[in-house]
Design a protein around this motif. Sequence first.
Motif, PDB file in Angstrom:
ATOM      1  N   CYS A 192      -0.018   8.521 -16.850  1.00 46.40           N
ATOM      2  CA  CYS A 192       0.202   8.785 -15.425  1.00 46.40           C
ATOM      3  C   CYS A 192      -0.957   8.267 -14.587  1.00 46.40           C
ATOM      4  N   LEU A 193      -2.166   8.539 -15.055  1.00 46.85           N
ATOM      5  CA  LEU A 193      -3.348   8.048 -14.328  1.00 46.85           C
ATOM      6  C   LEU A 193      -3.425   6.534 -14.376  1.00 46.85           C
ATOM      7  N   ASP A 194      -3.060   5.950 -15.541  1.00 45.50           N
ATOM      8  CA  ASP A 194      -3.025   4.487 -15.628  1.00 45.50           C
ATOM      9  C   ASP A 194      -2.003   3.910 -14.663  1.00 45.50           C
ATOM     10  N   GLY A 195      -0.869   4.620 -14.498  1.00 43.86           N
ATOM     11  CA  GLY A 195       0.146   4.165 -13.546  1.00 43.86           C
ATOM     12  C   GLY A 195      -0.379   4.185 -12.125  1.00 43.86           C
TER      13      GLY A 195
ATOM     14  N   ASP B 186      -2.863  21.384 -25.228  1.00 38.66           N
ATOM     15  CA  ASP B 186      -3.488  20.581 -24.167  1.00 38.66           C
ATOM     16  C   ASP B 186      -3.694  19.144 -24.628  1.00 38.66           C
ATOM     17  N   ARG B 187      -4.130  18.982 -25.868  1.00 37.50           N
ATOM     18  CA  ARG B 187      -4.437  17.648 -26.360  1.00 37.50           C
ATOM     19  C   ARG B 187      -3.174  16.784 -26.484  1.00 37.50           C
ATOM     20  N   GLN B 188      -2.037  17.397 -26.756  1.00 43.29           N
ATOM     21  CA  GLN B 188      -0.809  16.632 -26.931  1.00 43.29           C
ATOM     22  C   GLN B 188      -0.359  15.932 -25.655  1.00 43.29           C
ATOM     23  N   VAL B 189      -0.644  16.519 -24.506  1.00 39.18           N
ATOM     24  CA  VAL B 189      -0.194  15.920 -23.239  1.00 39.18           C
ATOM     25  C   VAL B 189      -1.238  14.973 -22.641  1.00 39.18           C
ATOM     26  N   ILE B 190      -2.432  14.931 -23.234  1.00 38.77           N
ATOM     27  CA  ILE B 190      -3.476  14.062 -22.683  1.00 38.77           C
ATOM     28  C   ILE B 190      -3.042  12.597 -22.670  1.00 38.77           C
ATOM     29  N   PRO B 191      -2.409  12.057 -23.727  1.00 40.41           N
ATOM     30  CA  PRO B 191      -1.976  10.650 -23.660  1.00 40.41           C
ATOM     31  C   PRO B 191      -0.988  10.383 -22.526  1.00 40.41           C
ATOM     32  N   ILE B 192      -0.059  11.310 -22.308  1.00 36.16           N
ATOM     33  CA  ILE B 192       0.923  11.107 -21.241  1.00 36.16           C
ATOM     34  C   ILE B 192       0.257  11.232 -19.876  1.00 36.16           C
ATOM     35  N   ILE B 193      -0.655  12.202 -19.757  1.00 32.06           N
ATOM     36  CA  ILE B 193      -1.411  12.317 -18.496  1.00 32.06           C
ATOM     37  C   ILE B 193      -2.236  11.060 -18.263  1.00 32.06           C
ATOM     38  N   GLY B 194      -2.789  10.521 -19.358  1.00 24.96           N
ATOM     39  CA  GLY B 194      -3.531   9.260 -19.238  1.00 24.96           C
ATOM     40  C   GLY B 194      -2.633   8.130 -18.748  1.00 24.96           C
TER      41      GLY B 194
ATOM     42  N   SER C 294       0.830  -1.207   0.000  1.00 27.55           N
ATOM     43  CA  SER C 294       0.000   0.000   0.000  1.00 27.55           C
ATOM     44  C   SER C 294       0.861   1.252   0.000  1.00 27.55           C
ATOM     45  N   CYS C 295       1.955   1.219   0.765  1.00 21.70           N
ATOM     46  CA  CYS C 295       2.859   2.365   0.783  1.00 21.70           C
ATOM     47  C   CYS C 295       3.613   2.485  -0.541  1.00 21.70           C
ATOM     48  N   LYS C 296       3.965   1.338  -1.131  1.00 24.43           N
ATOM     49  CA  LYS C 296       4.614   1.379  -2.446  1.00 24.43           C
ATOM     50  C   LYS C 296       3.673   1.991  -3.486  1.00 24.43           C
ATOM     51  N   ALA C 297       2.391   1.626  -3.404  1.00 26.21           N
ATOM     52  CA  ALA C 297       1.408   2.197  -4.325  1.00 26.21           C
ATOM     53  C   ALA C 297       1.297   3.702  -4.117  1.00 26.21           C
ATOM     54  N   PHE C 298       1.321   4.125  -2.859  1.00 26.03           N
ATOM     55  CA  PHE C 298       1.273   5.552  -2.574  1.00 26.03           C
ATOM     56  C   PHE C 298       2.509   6.253  -3.124  1.00 26.03           C
ATOM     57  N   LEU C 299       3.678   5.607  -2.972  1.00 25.06           N
ATOM     58  CA  LEU C 299       4.914   6.172  -3.514  1.00 25.06           C
ATOM     59  C   LEU C 299       4.845   6.268  -5.041  1.00 25.06           C
ATOM     60  N   SER C 300       4.273   5.231  -5.670  1.00 21.19           N
ATOM     61  CA  SER C 300       4.096   5.288  -7.129  1.00 21.19           C
ATOM     62  C   SER C 300       3.152   6.425  -7.517  1.00 21.19           C
ATOM     63  N   THR C 301       2.117   6.624  -6.712  1.00 21.09           N
ATOM     64  CA  THR C 301       1.196   7.740  -6.970  1.00 21.09           C
ATOM     65  C   THR C 301       1.932   9.079  -6.888  1.00 21.09           C
ATOM     66  N   LEU C 302       2.802   9.215  -5.895  1.00 21.63           N
ATOM     67  CA  LEU C 302       3.570  10.453  -5.772  1.00 21.63           C
ATOM     68  C   LEU C 302       4.478  10.657  -6.984  1.00 21.63           C
ATOM     69  N   ASN C 303       5.111   9.575  -7.443  1.00 23.88           N
ATOM     70  CA  ASN C 303       5.981   9.688  -8.623  1.00 23.88           C
ATOM     71  C   ASN C 303       5.179  10.031  -9.876  1.00 23.88           C
ATOM     72  N   GLU C 304       4.001   9.399 -10.003  1.00 23.69           N
ATOM     73  CA  GLU C 304       3.155   9.708 -11.157  1.00 23.69           C
ATOM     74  C   GLU C 304       2.671  11.156 -11.104  1.00 23.69           C
ATOM     75  N   MET C 305       2.372  11.636  -9.900  1.00 28.42           N
ATOM     76  CA  MET C 305       1.961  13.037  -9.773  1.00 28.42           C
ATOM     77  C   MET C 305       3.110  13.972 -10.133  1.00 28.42           C
ATOM     78  N   ASN C 306       4.311  13.531  -9.857  1.00 30.29           N
ATOM     79  CA  ASN C 306       5.470  14.323 -10.260  1.00 30.29           C
ATOM     80  C   ASN C 306       5.556  14.410 -11.788  1.00 30.29           C
ATOM     81  N   ASP C 307       5.327  13.242 -12.460  1.00 27.69           N
ATOM     82  CA  ASP C 307       5.296  13.253 -13.925  1.00 27.69           C
ATOM     83  C   ASP C 307       4.103  14.063 -14.442  1.00 27.69           C
ATOM     84  N   TYR C 308       2.993  13.948 -13.732  1.00 25.19           N
ATOM     85  CA  TYR C 308       1.793  14.712 -14.089  1.00 25.19           C
ATOM     86  C   TYR C 308       2.096  16.216 -14.040  1.00 25.19           C
ATOM     87  N   ALA C 309       2.824  16.634 -13.013  1.00 24.71           N
ATOM     88  CA  ALA C 309       3.220  18.041 -12.906  1.00 24.71           C
ATOM     89  C   ALA C 309       4.127  18.432 -14.068  1.00 24.71           C
TER      90      ALA C 309
END
Length: 612
Positions: free
Chosen positions: A248-251, A238-246, A69-84
């Motif tokens: 991140c969300l998939d991650g 905006d549309r160009q980054v949607i796949p990468i944001i997707g 669960s903590c690893k998943a949270f850490l992955s979420t933080l990393n994905e949010m970093n990529d999202y940023a």
Amino acid sequence: MSWGTELWDQFDNLEKHTQWGIDILEKYIKFVKERTEIELSYAKQLRNLSKKYQPKKNSKEEEEYKYTSCKAFLSTLNEMNDYAGQHEVISENMTSQIIVDLARYVQELKQERKSNFHDGRKAQQHIETCWKQLESSKRRFERDCKEADRAQQYFEKMDADINVTKADVEKARQQAQIRHQMAEDSKADYSSILQKFNHEQHEYYHTHIPNIFQKIQEMEERRIVRMGESMKTYAEVDRQVIPIIGKCLDGIVKAAESIDQNNDSQLVIEAYKSGFEPPGDIEFEDYTQPMKRTVSDNSLSNSKGEGKPELKFGGKSKGKLWPFIKKNKPPPPPPASASPSAVPNGPQSPKQQKEPLSHRFNEFMTSKPKIHCFRSLKRGLSLKLGATPEDFSNLPPEQRRKKLQQKVDELNKEIQKEVDQRDAITKMKDVYLKNPQMGDPASLDHKLTEVSQNVEKLRLEAQKFEAWLAEVEGRLPARSEQARRQSGMYDSQNPPTVNNCAQDRESSPDGSYTEEQSQESEVKVLAPDFDDDFDDEEPLPAIGTCKALYTFEGHNEGTISVVEGETLFVIEEDRGDGWTRIRRSEDEEGYVPTSYVEVYLDKNTKGAKTYI
């Protein structure tokens, strides 16, 4: 549809409209610029948020991230970093593809507009000049005609007057002719200027102004198209980054799906498993039987072969024979903590009574097992004061084994690193020996010796921890085997095994562990009944005095509270366990940490044998 033909007379309105169009474009640029600032600020806040919740290195939080669960949270933080990061990309693309491009275009647009309207004003000024010339020629023609008419009238008047001389009439006639000639010249000039003006006016309204307005119209239409293209670019960025944001969300979703509650539960077991066996049943103690009070010198030796006979005392004696009795709690001697806050709301320590068995069990109580037990208590005291034992003896067996294994692995890595360094230096020395021009081989001897010494030290250190590890691994038998082995030890003739505290561990008030006997290995020595008269025995003599350096609140049983600056009697000095036994009055004595008092032993009693 042309502004030149439809709006030929709206020069000023067109000037205002084109300026409004440029203002709109600049407003749109400002809007996009503020959007990029928002994206950068949002990305920065997301990165700070992600960084804030990242586990700190070499901290307890980092150890917690072994759970899924903590690893998943850490992955979420990393994905949010990529999202940023994608929001930063939006800001960069909008700046380069919209703001910079439009800002340059606006400057060009302003120059073009200025040039077109300059040409328009120039044409206006030219037609106005022609008009003024026409008006001037017209007024001159009109004036000349009036002057010629007056001159003609004057001539006719002079000619009709008989009193006027012939010379005056001739003069009036000549003046009338001159005026007529000037009128004719003005008429011709006026006619020429009028024709020229009409031509210029036709050119102005049908050629110059339409051309200028057409250019202005094209300029304005290009501005409108450019603004529309910029809006499309705005959406595309905006549309160009949607796949990468997707992604991140998939991650984040994938990380959430990787959470395994069973694995986390197993990790909790591995993290906190002590290796102890659950305590057995508590034996029933029958207080309805009469108490025996006969004192026998050989009672202790007779009890050695009788298995586990019960020891029962009545009245005050029961609370005073704690070195021989254990009932589901650590024995009352010095606790595992010297800190006044070890038991925040614990009861006050009872007064230490006189020693009823000091003469009969002197040799028994001063034997090695007691010292061993106090050493374990000293380790608990060290833990409370912030010092962790090198062998991790403050931990439960299973956790101690893990810590020792981890330490051994770390030492082996360091050894391998030093060995590799030594091999590299040796190879370099061989190269220097073969090619002296590359370096002096003797210059490496000191470094080689130092590395070899480090390897030897690390190996000795690793052997020490491996020995502790082997000891711990040998101390984890099955429960039944442990109980049987301990029972056999207590039934043997060796007195030191009676109070062996290293067989089991119990938790101290602060959550650490000190070594104690297990529930199954309780020793219940059959002791004879003693008469209450032994309470009247003389207490241990004082061997010196001590002064309290700090205030100590003896909450735990077997300790005594002291106040800073208080002077008390020393009845037993520190025997290597970190505790000193003192007395305040005849009926109030107990243990305090040696570091809390300054001891002054009498010269005639220093080194004398003491009893507890």
